[in-house]
Design a protein around this motif. Structure first.
Motif, PDB file in Angstrom:
ATOM      1  N   THR A  52       5.276 -52.283  46.419  1.00  0.00           N
ATOM      2  CA  THR A  52       5.151 -52.509  44.974  1.00  0.00           C
ATOM      3  C   THR A  52       3.712 -52.352  44.503  1.00  0.00           C
ATOM      4  OG1 THR A  52       7.009 -54.068  45.040  1.00  0.00           O
ATOM      5  CG2 THR A  52       5.579 -54.138  43.108  1.00  0.00           C
ATOM      6  N   SER A  53       2.785 -52.987  45.208  1.00  0.00           N
ATOM      7  CA  SER A  53       1.376 -52.900  44.801  1.00  0.00           C
ATOM      8  C   SER A  53       0.840 -51.484  44.981  1.00  0.00           C
ATOM      9  CB  SER A  53       0.527 -53.891  45.610  1.00  0.00           C
ATOM     10  OG  SER A  53       0.567 -53.581  46.996  1.00  0.00           O
ATOM     11  N   SER A  80      -2.504 -58.351  55.421  1.00  0.00           N
ATOM     12  CA  SER A  80      -1.641 -59.533  55.403  1.00  0.00           C
ATOM     13  C   SER A  80      -1.589 -60.219  56.759  1.00  0.00           C
ATOM     14  CB  SER A  80      -0.217 -59.142  54.964  1.00  0.00           C
ATOM     15  OG  SER A  80      -0.203 -58.682  53.633  1.00  0.00           O
ATOM     16  N   LYS A 126       0.470 -67.570  52.870  1.00  0.00           N
ATOM     17  CA  LYS A 126       0.889 -66.246  52.433  1.00  0.00           C
ATOM     18  C   LYS A 126       1.175 -65.345  53.623  1.00  0.00           C
ATOM     19  CE  LYS A 126      -1.678 -66.278  48.089  1.00  0.00           C
ATOM     20  NZ  LYS A 126      -2.754 -65.621  47.316  1.00  0.00           N
ATOM     21  N   LYS A 131       9.300 -59.226  53.275  1.00  0.00           N
ATOM     22  CA  LYS A 131       8.657 -59.613  52.020  1.00  0.00           C
ATOM     23  C   LYS A 131       7.284 -58.956  51.908  1.00  0.00           C
ATOM     24  CE  LYS A 131       8.309 -61.989  48.196  1.00  0.00           C
ATOM     25  NZ  LYS A 131       9.120 -61.660  47.007  1.00  0.00           N
ATOM     26  N   ASN A 133       6.133 -56.301  49.003  1.00  0.00           N
ATOM     27  CA  ASN A 133       4.921 -56.525  48.212  1.00  0.00           C
ATOM     28  C   ASN A 133       3.939 -55.361  48.352  1.00  0.00           C
ATOM     29  OD1 ASN A 133       5.912 -58.992  47.396  1.00  0.00           O
ATOM     30  ND2 ASN A 133       4.761 -60.176  48.907  1.00  0.00           N
TER      31      ASN A 133
END
Length: 284
Positions: free
Chosen positions: A168-169, A35, A154, A161, A165
């Motif tokens: 969760t992934s 990210s 993004k 955040k 993410n």
């Protein structure tokens, strides 16, 4: 019925005790680093590997992450790069060929317990890791290098955040691994139920289907330790059908090709065999 129930509990035990501790932290870290486009900074430190494999910054990040996190995180991270436009489908196909590393914690820890010998880990790592470098060179011209996309909107998300993410992934990926592991353990148990009660047949079937239980069987074979080490490195390098299915599931719905990955695993297994033989030939 009892066979299926016992196999499900065995799968849960392997997943909780061996896979979650070695994969989950690296899944989260990998998502965060991708990210923030950390591959750009890696190329400044290790430009040699970028040129050696003919890859871009983001692909180099996946290569290094795969060394520490192991499969199938390489497929997961490759898919993330592809979905975000950092690499083309052909680059993704190439990247999968030489990022198939077993988790070092699994090799040094879990296999050390299986074999009751902590000294085998470094030998297996040499026979398993070095061929990936060679495969990366073999496939270096499989695709051209695309320019890295700049950090888009993004990447402007808050750290909180991005962390949510990533967690969760990561959980989604771990649950997928658990499901595939359970299916293959059940399949192997059912197959072995109707085959002769032979430890060598059991080892072969389990190693082809799911490597964790296969390697556990290898550890108790009545063969020389050096043969066990060579077999272990070959099994890790090929991956087993379970790992191949996990990779296929990660790249499903894309133009990323599975065939180069399969060819690379066959080459990888052969190179592991050769390196193992050479190692023990010169060490004795």
């Amino acid at each position: 019925k009892d066979l299926v129930i016992n196999t499900v509990f065995e799968a849960l035990n392997i997943w909780i005790n061996n896979l979650v501790p070695t994969l989950w932290p690296f899944f989260i870290i990998a998502s965060i680093l991708i990210s923030y486009n950390a591959g750009y900074y890696l190329t400044k430190i290790f430009p040699f590997f970028k040129n050696l494999f003919n890859i871009n910054d983001s692909s180099l990040l996946v290569f290094f992450l795969s060394i520490f996190s192991g499969f199938p995180s390489n497929a997961r991270n490759t898919r993330i790069l592809y979905d975000n436009g950092y690499i083309s489908d052909k680059e993704a196909s190439k990247l999968l060929t030489f990022t198939h590393f077993s988790n070092p914690l699994f090799i040094l820890g879990v296999l050390g317990v299986f074999f009751n010998n902590k000294n085998i880990g470094p030998i297996i790592m040499i026979c398993h890791y070095l061929p990936n470098i060679l495969i990366g060179i073999i496939f270096r011209n499989y695709s051209s290098v695309s320019e890295n996309n700049k950090i888009d909107k993004k990447k402007e998300l808050s750290f909180g955040k991005i962390l949510i993410n990533s967690v969760t992934s990561s959980i989604d990926s771990l649950l997928l691994i658990l499901g595939i592991l359970t299916i293959f353990l059940i399949v192997s148990s059912l197959i072995l139920k109707y085959l002769p009660n032979n430890i060598y047949i059991s080892c072969l079937v389990k190693s082809i289907l799911e490597i964790t239980i296969g390697l556990k069987e290898v550890s108790i074979l009545a063969i020389p330790l050096k043969v066990k080490i060579i077999l272990t490195s070959m099994i890790l390098s090929f991956g087993g059908i379970s790992v191949h299915l996990q990779v296929s599931s990660q790249i499903s719905g894309t133009k990323i090709k599975y065939l180069p990955f399969l060819i690379a695993r066959i080459i990888h297994s052969g190179l592991s065999l050769i390196l193992g033989i050479l190692y023990f030939s010169f060490s004795t």
